[in-house]
Scaffold this active site. Structure first.
Site, PDB file in Angstrom:
ATOM      1  N   LEU A  25      40.535  37.622  34.820  1.00  0.00           N
ATOM      2  CA  LEU A  25      40.865  39.042  34.875  1.00  0.00           C
ATOM      3  C   LEU A  25      42.232  39.135  35.538  1.00  0.00           C
ATOM      4  O   LEU A  25      42.519  38.408  36.499  1.00  0.00           O
ATOM      5  CB  LEU A  25      39.839  39.823  35.708  1.00  0.00           C
ATOM      6  N   ASP A  26      43.083  40.028  35.030  1.00  0.00           N
ATOM      7  CA  ASP A  26      44.418  40.183  35.587  1.00  0.00           C
ATOM      8  C   ASP A  26      44.369  40.505  37.079  1.00  0.00           C
ATOM      9  O   ASP A  26      43.383  41.049  37.579  1.00  0.00           O
ATOM     10  CB  ASP A  26      45.179  41.313  34.873  1.00  0.00           C
ATOM     11  N   TYR A  27      45.449  40.231  37.757  1.00  0.00           N
ATOM     12  CA  TYR A  27      45.600  40.498  39.191  1.00  0.00           C
ATOM     13  C   TYR A  27      45.241  41.940  39.525  1.00  0.00           C
ATOM     14  O   TYR A  27      44.550  42.210  40.517  1.00  0.00           O
ATOM     15  CB  TYR A  27      47.057  40.202  39.581  1.00  0.00           C
TER      16      TYR A  27
END
Length: 243
Positions: free
Chosen positions: A106-108
């Protein structure tokens, strides 16, 4: 031959070292030893008493573990970060001694459900695109898209070398005053920054993003940063979804 023998590539994958497919490549490349001897035959079976080495490193036989984590924003989906930022494994208790890793990313700046395990075969099973496990996201986007614009998401949106798609979408709500829309998107793919890039390409940048579901699993009952073990029924159901 005893009943507790397993195929060598499966044992390597379950240790969390790599996927089963990569384990097969390592075997064929002569990088795997069993009891001090190089093994080149796929399907070779080993018992818990056999000593397995991969690239000269003994395989540590850990019991498989499976966790569901509510990833907060501002955390990296990795086991380490060269910039010193917090990673998902930093959120786990010191009591968890197994070498777990996240299944996918999952993106930052994206929150929501992410799974962690030390079972490489299980991770590979869930992430393989041909298995088409639903991943459901809710995005707050800038602007109010039309039906025609949203149809592009089903057809596929070109972004660099990728064609990014949503299996389905649903408008949850629109706020004309704030000029924002809340939209639910279901994906099977998992490209880098998939939702954000896809929405940017059709002119509606994402302001906030959360993964609500991975298969049937949700973060219900958890707050950001909390986690829980998957129960045996959930593990079996996730395997069945992929198979």
């Amino acid at each position: 031959m005893t009943n507790n023998q397993e195929r060598l590539q499966k044992v390597i994958a379950q240790s969390g070292v790599t996927s089963r497919r990569k384990a097969e490549e390592l075997i064929l490349d002569g990088k795997v030893k069993v009891n001090g001897k190089v093994v080149l035959t796929l399907g070779t079976k080993v018992s818990p008493n056999d000593k397995v080495e991969v690239n000269g490193v003994p395989l540590e036989k850990e019991p498989p573990v499976y966790y569901l984590l509510y990833k907060p924003r501002g955390v990296i989906s990795s086991v380490k970060d060269d910039k010193g930022r917090k990673v998902v494994t930093d959120l786990l208790s010191d009591e968890i001694t197994e070498r777990v890793f996240p299944i996918g990313r999952l993106d930052y700046d994206t929150s929501g459900v992410i799974l962690l395990t030390n079972d490489g075969e299980f991770a590979n099973l869930l992430m393989h695109p041909s298995h088409k496990i639903d991943k459901v996201y809710v995005a707050k986007i800038k602007g109010i898209p039309t039906k025609t614009e949203l149809l592009q998401l089903r057809k596929g949106v070109k972004s660099g070398q990728d064609v990014l798609k949503a299996v389905q979408y649903r408008i949850i709500s629109s706020d004309k005053k704030a000029n924002t829309t809340l939209i639910e998107l279901t994906l099977h793919q998992g490209k880098n920054r998939h939702v954000r890039r896809m929405m940017e390409e059709i002119g509606y940048p994402v302001q906030k993003l959360k993964r609500e579901k991975f298969g049937f699993l949700t973060v219900e009952g958890l707050t950001p940063g909390e986690y829980r073990p998957l129960n045996p029924k959930e593990i079996k159901q996730m395997r069945n979804l992929a198979q």
